[in-house]
Design a protein around this motif. Structure first.
Motif, PDB file in Angstrom:
ATOM      1  N   THR A 150      -9.284   3.820  -1.389  1.00 58.27           N
ATOM      2  CA  THR A 150      -9.365   5.065  -2.152  1.00 58.27           C
ATOM      3  C   THR A 150     -10.739   5.277  -2.768  1.00 58.27           C
ATOM      4  OG1 THR A 150      -8.550   3.907  -4.112  1.00 58.27           O
ATOM      5  CG2 THR A 150      -6.917   4.991  -2.705  1.00 58.27           C
ATOM      6  N   GLY A 151     -11.612   4.305  -2.671  1.00 60.71           N
ATOM      7  CA  GLY A 151     -12.932   4.413  -3.276  1.00 60.71           C
ATOM      8  C   GLY A 151     -13.106   3.430  -4.401  1.00 60.71           C
ATOM      9  N   SER A 152     -12.023   3.017  -5.024  1.00 59.36           N
ATOM     10  CA  SER A 152     -12.094   1.989  -6.056  1.00 59.36           C
ATOM     11  C   SER A 152     -11.010   0.960  -5.773  1.00 59.36           C
ATOM     12  CB  SER A 152     -11.892   2.604  -7.445  1.00 59.36           C
ATOM     13  OG  SER A 152     -10.611   3.194  -7.535  1.00 59.36           O
ATOM     14  N   ILE A 153     -11.357  -0.289  -5.933  1.00 59.90           N
ATOM     15  CA  ILE A 153     -10.415  -1.380  -5.688  1.00 59.90           C
ATOM     16  C   ILE A 153      -9.774  -1.776  -7.016  1.00 59.90           C
ATOM     17  CG2 ILE A 153     -10.128  -3.721  -4.811  1.00 59.90           C
ATOM     18  CD1 ILE A 153     -10.854  -1.627  -2.715  1.00 59.90           C
ATOM     19  N   GLY A 154      -8.448  -1.855  -7.017  1.00 54.82           N
ATOM     20  CA  GLY A 154      -7.764  -2.240  -8.234  1.00 54.82           C
ATOM     21  C   GLY A 154      -8.015  -3.684  -8.619  1.00 54.82           C
ATOM     22  N   ALA A 181       0.834  -1.206   0.000  1.00 58.09           N
ATOM     23  CA  ALA A 181       0.000   0.000   0.000  1.00 58.09           C
ATOM     24  C   ALA A 181       0.866   1.253   0.000  1.00 58.09           C
ATOM     25  CB  ALA A 181      -0.925  -0.015   1.221  1.00 58.09           C
ATOM     26  N   ALA A 182       1.972   1.216   0.752  1.00 58.38           N
ATOM     27  CA  ALA A 182       2.881   2.368   0.782  1.00 58.38           C
ATOM     28  C   ALA A 182       3.571   2.560  -0.567  1.00 58.38           C
ATOM     29  CB  ALA A 182       3.912   2.182   1.894  1.00 58.38           C
ATOM     30  N   SER A 237      -5.745  -2.158  -2.805  1.00 60.86           N
ATOM     31  CA  SER A 237      -6.501  -1.386  -1.815  1.00 60.86           C
ATOM     32  C   SER A 237      -6.373   0.114  -2.040  1.00 60.86           C
ATOM     33  CB  SER A 237      -6.034  -1.734  -0.403  1.00 60.86           C
ATOM     34  OG  SER A 237      -4.777  -1.141  -0.109  1.00 60.86           O
ATOM     35  N   ARG A 238      -5.354   0.525  -2.745  1.00 62.70           N
ATOM     36  CA  ARG A 238      -5.139   1.947  -3.042  1.00 62.70           C
ATOM     37  C   ARG A 238      -5.586   2.297  -4.464  1.00 62.70           C
ATOM     38  NH1 ARG A 238      -5.664   4.327   0.650  1.00 62.70           N
ATOM     39  NH2 ARG A 238      -4.263   6.076   0.220  1.00 62.70           N
ATOM     40  N   GLY A 239      -6.330   1.381  -5.094  1.00 67.10           N
ATOM     41  CA  GLY A 239      -6.880   1.649  -6.416  1.00 67.10           C
ATOM     42  C   GLY A 239      -5.958   1.351  -7.568  1.00 67.10           C
ATOM     43  N   VAL A 240      -4.894   0.555  -7.334  1.00 72.87           N
ATOM     44  CA  VAL A 240      -3.922   0.227  -8.376  1.00 72.87           C
ATOM     45  C   VAL A 240      -4.277  -1.102  -9.033  1.00 72.87           C
ATOM     46  CG1 VAL A 240      -1.495  -0.288  -8.855  1.00 72.87           C
ATOM     47  CG2 VAL A 240      -2.094   1.495  -7.195  1.00 72.87           C
TER      48      VAL A 240
END
Length: 497
Positions: free
Chosen positions: A165-169, A45-46, A87-90
């Motif tokens: 982030t609102g969307s899951i990659g 995530a980082a 989890s960060r939308g990637v």
């Protein structure tokens, strides 16, 4: 398409000190006490927040690619890292089993950041992560790794990952082995070479996966004029035959015996993640990485000159003095740099270097996104050998002008004080003998005695380890007796004898 929902994974994270195993160049820790799925998810995530999201092209979804080696823990950990990214939308592409240079290829080929799960040559209980930006640009201590560590540490200390982030990659899978092999073959053409017998020791590492694809026909490419004798090609992250660390001479013994036994022309040994390659001649003797650096440099310089470009070649300060001499004699410009891949890659970009080599058998190519690849270096050596009729021992002798000690470690309490004591003593002796010394501090301390009427050329370098109370000595002389005298004198001073 595999859709990963990190919300299904445990949200609580373990407490661990990341600074204990996130160092200057990569992540390297023991499993599971330092690296487990929770820790790796936080690092993923980082990595998304520090590298992937800021680099994402405007109007395009952020993407990253992940590969892994054959260690038992690698599939689970790479999946956890993908969860952290998602989890960060990637969006994440998993390429599965690959060598580290295979991951660099994927990052360059796809134009996206990447992460490789491997602990290279470390023992079986270790695993790690090598991260890069798009185009295989390094992520090191000063280029993002410290920020990734600190951000992941803050989240681990808090005990949870941040809100999504609102969307899951999305996470999908892609096989790039054939594309990797094809790319390497476009850089070195072995199709018209004379036939060679090659013994390859993969050490149960990823060389056993990539060598049959690149040098054989396992990826569906045409066969090359190579008769490959495989050693320890079975992928096994417990390393049942020997450590996959060819830098230790003990791990070359089997290959050194096998090459003359099979009447082979050459032997190749890869480390665990197959980004380093060591070479053995037809007699079973090692060819130094410095000689390989000079041999490949000669080929790349000639190619640059034919293309009408000014050839620049990087070498670290531990390589033989013969390397810059040969580079200059062939019309190239040698550029000396510190030890370490992040320094090499940065310097290559600064000066537009076509090639770079290190004493540790890391070889870097501009045509490979300035990343290191042991397989491409091996192909250059095979081509150089096949283009002439002499045995490798005679060919390599052109590049082995001096005699090196290899790296020798000594345990010391105060590396800086010990180094200064050695330099002062050597300078005092030289002054008493009327000799001139050159001293520089590019990386540790290097003391050079140029050839004079009284003494032949010699030099030594002392560098402190970043992680252990060790002082590393490398020495070289114009001949065996000179090198031994310098080596023994410096070791006696270091160890207080």
């Amino acid at each position: 398409m595999i859709v990963t929902d990190p919300s299904d994974a445990p949200r609580r994270l373990p407490s661990v000190d990341l600074s204990a195993f996130i160092k200057a160049y990569d992540v390297r820790g023991t499993v599971p006490d330092q690296l487990d799925a929770g820790v790796v998810r936080a690092i993923g995530a980082a990595f998304a927040d520090v590298v992937v999201l800021p680099e994402a092209p405007e109007g395009q979804p952020p993407r990253a690619v992940i590969g892994h080696d054959m260690r038992p823990s690698s599939p689970e950990l790479s999946r956890a890292f993908a969860d952290g990214l998602a989890s960060r939308g990637v969006d994440v592409t998993l390429i599965g089993l690959c060598s580290t240079d295979g991951l660099y290829f994927a990052s360059g080929f796809l134009g996206i950041p990447g992460a490789m799960f491997t602990a290279s040559h470390n023992p079986a209980q270790y695993n790690g992560i090598k991260m890069c930006r798009a185009g295989a640009k390094p992520v090191g201590q000063d280029s993002g790794l410290s920020a990734i560590r600190d951000l992941a540490q803050s989240r681990l200390d808090a005990g949870t990952l941040p809100e999504e982030t609102g969307s899951i990659g999305e996470v999908d899978e892609q096989d790039l082995l054939k594309a990797y092999a094809q790319h390497l073959r476009t850089l070195v053409d072995l199709t018209g070479s004379r036939r060679l017998k090659v013994v390859i020791d993969a050490g149960n590492g990823m060389g056993g996966f990539t060598a049959p694809a690149v040098l054989g026909d396992d990826a569906g490419l045409p066969a090359l004029p190579l008769d490959v004798v495989p050693m320890y090609f079975e992928l096994d992250g417990t390393f049942p035959n020997h450590e996959a660390n060819p830098l230790d001479p003990a791990n070359l013994v089997d290959l050194q015996a096998a090459v003359p036994e099979h009447g082979a022309d050459i032997g190749l040994a890869f480390d665990g993640d197959a980004d380093r390659c060591f070479v053995i001649d037809e007699k079973g003797d090692p060819v130094s990485p410095s000689a390989v650096t000079a041999m490949v440099a000669r080929r790349e310089i000639a190619k640059e000159i034919r293309a009408g470009r000014e050839p620049v070649v990087i070498h670290n300060l531990i390589t033989s003095r013969a390397v810059p001499e040969i580079i200059a004699a062939d019309g190239g410009t040698p550029v000396r740099t510190r030890v370490g891949h992040s320094f090499i890659k940065e310097r290559m970009a600064e000066v537009g270097a076509v090639f770079g080599g290190e004493h540790s058998a890391h070889y870097y190519f501009r045509e490979f996104w300035s990343a290191d690849t042991g397989m491409l270096a091996a192909m250059h050596v095979l081509a150089a050998l096949a283009e002439q009729d002499r045995p490798l021992s005679e060919l390599a002798a052109e590049y082995e002008k001096y005699v090196a000690s290899g790296e020798i470690n000594s345990t010391v309490q105060d590396a800086a004080a010990t180094t200064e004591r050695v330099v002062a003593a050597v300078r005092e002796t030289a002054a008493a003998e009327g000799e001139e010394l050159e001293v520089d501090r590019l990386d540790g301390v290097t003391v050079l005695h140029p050839a004079s009427e009284r003494q032949p050329m010699w030099w030594f370098n002392l560098r402190a380890s970043n992680t252990e109370p060790l002082l590393r000595l490398n020495a070289e002389g114009a001949d065996e007796a000179t090198m031994v005298a310098v080596r023994d004198r410096v070791l006696a001073l270091v160890r207080g004898a």
